[in-house]
Design a protein around this motif. Structure first.
Motif, PDB file in Angstrom:
ATOM      1  N   ILE A  76      -3.267  25.289 -34.026  1.00  0.00           N
ATOM      2  CA  ILE A  76      -2.513  26.328 -34.716  1.00  0.00           C
ATOM      3  C   ILE A  76      -1.907  27.265 -33.657  1.00  0.00           C
ATOM      4  CG2 ILE A  76      -2.644  28.278 -36.317  1.00  0.00           C
ATOM      5  CD1 ILE A  76      -3.049  25.597 -37.677  1.00  0.00           C
ATOM      6  N   GLY A  77      -0.652  27.614 -33.826  1.00  0.00           N
ATOM      7  CA  GLY A  77       0.022  28.500 -32.885  1.00  0.00           C
ATOM      8  C   GLY A  77       0.719  27.792 -31.743  1.00  0.00           C
ATOM      9  N   GLU A  78       0.563  26.477 -31.655  1.00  0.00           N
ATOM     10  CA  GLU A  78       1.205  25.691 -30.591  1.00  0.00           C
ATOM     11  C   GLU A  78       2.724  25.706 -30.772  1.00  0.00           C
ATOM     12  OE1 GLU A  78       1.278  20.960 -29.840  1.00  0.00           O
ATOM     13  OE2 GLU A  78      -0.739  21.845 -29.876  1.00  0.00           O
ATOM     14  N   ARG A  79       3.448  26.025 -29.702  1.00  0.00           N
ATOM     15  CA  ARG A  79       4.916  26.049 -29.780  1.00  0.00           C
ATOM     16  C   ARG A  79       5.456  24.632 -29.679  1.00  0.00           C
ATOM     17  NH1 ARG A  79       9.096  28.483 -25.446  1.00  0.00           N
ATOM     18  NH2 ARG A  79       7.487  27.613 -24.103  1.00  0.00           N
ATOM     19  N   VAL A  80       6.330  24.274 -30.606  1.00  0.00           N
ATOM     20  CA  VAL A  80       6.821  22.895 -30.660  1.00  0.00           C
ATOM     21  C   VAL A  80       8.329  22.870 -30.919  1.00  0.00           C
ATOM     22  CG1 VAL A  80       4.643  21.890 -31.432  1.00  0.00           C
ATOM     23  CG2 VAL A  80       6.297  22.718 -33.131  1.00  0.00           C
ATOM     24  N   ALA A 127       6.733  16.321 -33.329  1.00  0.00           N
ATOM     25  CA  ALA A 127       6.732  17.731 -32.938  1.00  0.00           C
ATOM     26  C   ALA A 127       6.219  17.795 -31.501  1.00  0.00           C
ATOM     27  CB  ALA A 127       5.833  18.550 -33.860  1.00  0.00           C
ATOM     28  N   TRP A 128       7.112  18.106 -30.575  1.00  0.00           N
ATOM     29  CA  TRP A 128       6.794  18.057 -29.156  1.00  0.00           C
ATOM     30  C   TRP A 128       6.313  19.414 -28.655  1.00  0.00           C
ATOM     31  CZ3 TRP A 128       6.994  13.738 -26.035  1.00  0.00           C
ATOM     32  CH2 TRP A 128       7.551  12.596 -26.625  1.00  0.00           C
ATOM     33  N   LYS A 129       5.136  19.420 -28.037  1.00  0.00           N
ATOM     34  CA  LYS A 129       4.622  20.658 -27.459  1.00  0.00           C
ATOM     35  C   LYS A 129       5.527  21.105 -26.320  1.00  0.00           C
ATOM     36  CE  LYS A 129       0.514  22.777 -25.421  1.00  0.00           C
ATOM     37  NZ  LYS A 129      -0.910  22.600 -25.029  1.00  0.00           N
ATOM     38  N   VAL A 130       5.870  22.385 -26.321  1.00  0.00           N
ATOM     39  CA  VAL A 130       6.757  22.942 -25.301  1.00  0.00           C
ATOM     40  C   VAL A 130       5.919  23.657 -24.239  1.00  0.00           C
ATOM     41  CG1 VAL A 130       8.684  24.488 -24.837  1.00  0.00           C
ATOM     42  CG2 VAL A 130       8.590  23.250 -27.011  1.00  0.00           C
ATOM     43  N   PRO A 131       6.007  23.242 -22.988  1.00  0.00           N
ATOM     44  CA  PRO A 131       5.238  23.912 -21.929  1.00  0.00           C
ATOM     45  C   PRO A 131       5.622  25.380 -21.795  1.00  0.00           C
ATOM     46  CG  PRO A 131       6.155  21.825 -21.151  1.00  0.00           C
ATOM     47  CD  PRO A 131       6.791  22.105 -22.477  1.00  0.00           C
ATOM     48  N   THR A 132       4.697  26.173 -21.306  1.00  0.00           N
ATOM     49  CA  THR A 132       4.962  27.609 -21.137  1.00  0.00           C
ATOM     50  C   THR A 132       6.045  27.869 -20.094  1.00  0.00           C
ATOM     51  OG1 THR A 132       3.150  27.752 -19.532  1.00  0.00           O
ATOM     52  CG2 THR A 132       2.626  28.262 -21.826  1.00  0.00           C
ATOM     53  N   SER A 133       6.306  26.881 -19.241  1.00  0.00           N
ATOM     54  CA  SER A 133       7.345  27.038 -18.210  1.00  0.00           C
ATOM     55  C   SER A 133       8.753  26.977 -18.780  1.00  0.00           C
ATOM     56  CB  SER A 133       7.186  25.947 -17.144  1.00  0.00           C
ATOM     57  OG  SER A 133       7.234  24.658 -17.738  1.00  0.00           O
ATOM     58  N   ILE A 134       8.877  26.627 -20.059  1.00  0.00           N
ATOM     59  CA  ILE A 134      10.191  26.503 -20.704  1.00  0.00           C
ATOM     60  C   ILE A 134      10.411  27.688 -21.635  1.00  0.00           C
ATOM     61  CG2 ILE A 134      11.598  25.112 -22.286  1.00  0.00           C
ATOM     62  CD1 ILE A 134      10.274  22.630 -21.214  1.00  0.00           C
ATOM     63  N   SER A 135      11.540  28.366 -21.489  1.00  0.00           N
ATOM     64  CA  SER A 135      11.870  29.500 -22.347  1.00  0.00           C
ATOM     65  C   SER A 135      12.249  29.022 -23.746  1.00  0.00           C
ATOM     66  CB  SER A 135      13.047  30.288 -21.756  1.00  0.00           C
ATOM     67  OG  SER A 135      14.233  29.510 -21.826  1.00  0.00           O
ATOM     68  N   ASP A 136      12.201  29.934 -24.717  1.00  0.00           N
ATOM     69  CA  ASP A 136      12.646  29.601 -26.075  1.00  0.00           C
ATOM     70  C   ASP A 136      14.101  29.137 -26.071  1.00  0.00           C
ATOM     71  OD1 ASP A 136      10.211  30.210 -27.169  1.00  0.00           O
ATOM     72  OD2 ASP A 136      10.861  32.040 -28.190  1.00  0.00           O
ATOM     73  N   GLU A 137      14.913  29.783 -25.235  1.00  0.00           N
ATOM     74  CA  GLU A 137      16.344  29.466 -25.209  1.00  0.00           C
ATOM     75  C   GLU A 137      16.589  28.045 -24.695  1.00  0.00           C
ATOM     76  OE1 GLU A 137      15.677  33.499 -25.852  1.00  0.00           O
ATOM     77  OE2 GLU A 137      14.974  32.335 -24.103  1.00  0.00           O
ATOM     78  N   ASP A 138      15.838  27.631 -23.684  1.00  0.00           N
ATOM     79  CA  ASP A 138      15.946  26.242 -23.235  1.00  0.00           C
ATOM     80  C   ASP A 138      15.336  25.296 -24.263  1.00  0.00           C
ATOM     81  OD1 ASP A 138      17.351  26.282 -20.792  1.00  0.00           O
ATOM     82  OD2 ASP A 138      15.572  26.907 -19.689  1.00  0.00           O
ATOM     83  N   ALA A 139      14.217  25.699 -24.864  1.00  0.00           N
ATOM     84  CA  ALA A 139      13.500  24.827 -25.793  1.00  0.00           C
ATOM     85  C   ALA A 139      14.337  24.474 -27.017  1.00  0.00           C
ATOM     86  CB  ALA A 139      12.187  25.477 -26.218  1.00  0.00           C
ATOM     87  N   ILE A 303      17.243  20.923 -14.910  1.00  0.00           N
ATOM     88  CA  ILE A 303      18.328  21.315 -15.808  1.00  0.00           C
ATOM     89  C   ILE A 303      17.933  22.580 -16.554  1.00  0.00           C
ATOM     90  CG2 ILE A 303      19.330  19.025 -16.091  1.00  0.00           C
ATOM     91  CD1 ILE A 303      17.741  18.717 -18.676  1.00  0.00           C
ATOM     92  N   GLU A 304      18.935  23.359 -16.963  1.00  0.00           N
ATOM     93  CA  GLU A 304      18.724  24.619 -17.691  1.00  0.00           C
ATOM     94  C   GLU A 304      19.751  24.704 -18.814  1.00  0.00           C
ATOM     95  OE1 GLU A 304      17.506  27.868 -14.561  1.00  0.00           O
ATOM     96  OE2 GLU A 304      18.933  26.482 -13.620  1.00  0.00           O
ATOM     97  N   PRO A 305      19.497  23.991 -19.921  1.00  0.00           N
ATOM     98  CA  PRO A 305      20.505  23.839 -20.973  1.00  0.00           C
ATOM     99  C   PRO A 305      20.811  25.089 -21.785  1.00  0.00           C
ATOM    100  CG  PRO A 305      18.440  22.806 -21.620  1.00  0.00           C
ATOM    101  CD  PRO A 305      18.281  23.202 -20.189  1.00  0.00           C
ATOM    102  N   ASN A 306      20.069  26.187 -21.579  1.00  0.00           N
ATOM    103  CA  ASN A 306      20.312  27.386 -22.386  1.00  0.00           C
ATOM    104  C   ASN A 306      21.698  27.983 -22.169  1.00  0.00           C
ATOM    105  OD1 ASN A 306      20.258  29.938 -20.504  1.00  0.00           O
ATOM    106  ND2 ASN A 306      18.584  28.657 -19.773  1.00  0.00           N
ATOM    107  N   PHE A 307      22.403  27.536 -21.118  1.00  0.00           N
ATOM    108  CA  PHE A 307      23.732  28.096 -20.844  1.00  0.00           C
ATOM    109  C   PHE A 307      24.719  27.862 -21.977  1.00  0.00           C
ATOM    110  CE2 PHE A 307      24.502  23.716 -19.766  1.00  0.00           C
ATOM    111  CZ  PHE A 307      25.852  23.517 -20.045  1.00  0.00           C
TER     112      PHE A 307
END
Length: 337
Positions: A76-80, A127-139, A303-307
């Protein structure tokens, strides 16, 4: 919960509906950000008709809110981030490694409720777990990035080669970004100056072609031949550009069809056969490989796709956001819940 239904073309209705309960093997996700895709715009405009009012949207990011029976290793609470196409894994296409063309696949926002809502329940392995190293904007851009990654990997082009991209919508921009970061030389053609600037700022070489199809073909043919282009990615999704790239493609090159035009395009079979030109399709991505690789590339800052995010809005303003996206000037609008 609230969900945004496409009632009919050009009409979004925000309605209160039952909170979805996760079935066996599913998890429920509390959504936080959803990207507007070009396919959402096509649905909104009525270019593709749905059978009934449907919650559209498929580029979802959120947090696990509830875990169904049979699901292990999730919290529960895992960012995906959501992989929104679910192949059946039973048909001859899935069993031969081509789940992306599965005729039975479930598609969020098309044949079942999608992501423009407060909650959604989906199979846990999509539902893929998003590592903490990835921002919401990139995710939140992982899903379209996976589409671009898949198309680049379909090609025989390798880092150091020169490729051409036609059309710099979200997929074309992300494809160009990925290719530049991996060491390809990238030429791009796009009529929107703002999107072209985004591309040139990251190292893409602009190529301008104007006039009718024969005039544009002559311009592109000369430039692509001189630059030794080995692969052309048609990302504009129009029959004009599909016809254009087949007319201009250099001898021995390949054309990857990434755009999704429903109108007929034309080509000369003699040119394609005599000059050894390959035409390859690219649709969505392969499960589970493409999402996994994209997450790795973002996590390692390759890569940094949030651009590509050009603006943000909320669920109540989805109607206006889709109307804005339909004008073609935005690279990616994010809906925040």
């Amino acid at each position: 919960m609230l969900g945004a239904f496409l009632e009919k073309p050009n009409e979004i209705l925000i309605k209160e509906v039952q909170l979805p309960e996760p079935k066996f093997g599913e998890i429920r996700i509390k959504l936080s950000k959803i990207g507007i895709c070009g396919s959402d715009v096509h649905l909104f405009l009525g270019h593709r008709l749905l059978d009934k009012p449907t919650i559209i949207g498929h580029e979802g990011l959120g947090y696990i809110d509830k875990i169904g029976e049979g699901v292990e290793g999730r919290e529960i609470g895992e960012r995906v981030v959501i992989e929104p196409n679910f192949p059946c894994m039973k048909c001859k296409y899935c069993l031969s490694g081509h789940g992306n063309i599965c005729t039975n696949k479930r598609i969020l926002g098309v044949n079942e409720a999608g992501c423009f809502a407060e909650y959604i329940s989906i199979p846990a392995n999509f539902a893929w777990k998003v590592p903490t190293s990835i921002s919401d904007e990139d995710a939140v851009t992982i899903e379209p990035m996976a589409v671009s990654y898949h198309s680049l990997m379909k090609s025989k082009a390798k880092p150091g080669d020169c490729i051409a991209v036609i059309g710099l919508g979200a997929i074309g921009l992300l494809l160009a970004h990925l290719a530049v970061r991996l060491g390809y030389k990238v030429l791009a053609t796009e009529i929107n100056p703002e999107k072209m600037k985004l591309a040139t700022d990251m190292g893409v070489i602009p190529v301008v072609a104007e006039g009718n199809i024969d005039e544009q073909s002559d311009i592109l043919k000369d430039i692509w031949l001189e630059e030794e282009v080995v692969a052309i990615f048609e990302c504009a999704g129009s029959n004009f550009t599909a016809s254009l790239v087949t007319a201009a493609a250099p001898r021995g090159s390949e054309i990857i069809l990434v755009g999704l035009s429903e109108k007929n395009a034309t080509f000369r079979p003699l040119k394609i056969a005599r000059e050894g030109i390959s035409i390859l399709p690219s649709i969505i991505y392969d499960h589970p490989f493409d999402f996994k690789r994209v997450i790795q590339l973002i996590s390692s800052k390759v890569i940094e796709p949030n651009f590509i995010i050009s603006s943000c809005t909320n669920l109540q303003n989805l109607q206006s956001a889709l109307e804005l996206a339909a004008k073609g000037d935005e690279s990616k609008i994010i809906v925040e819940i």
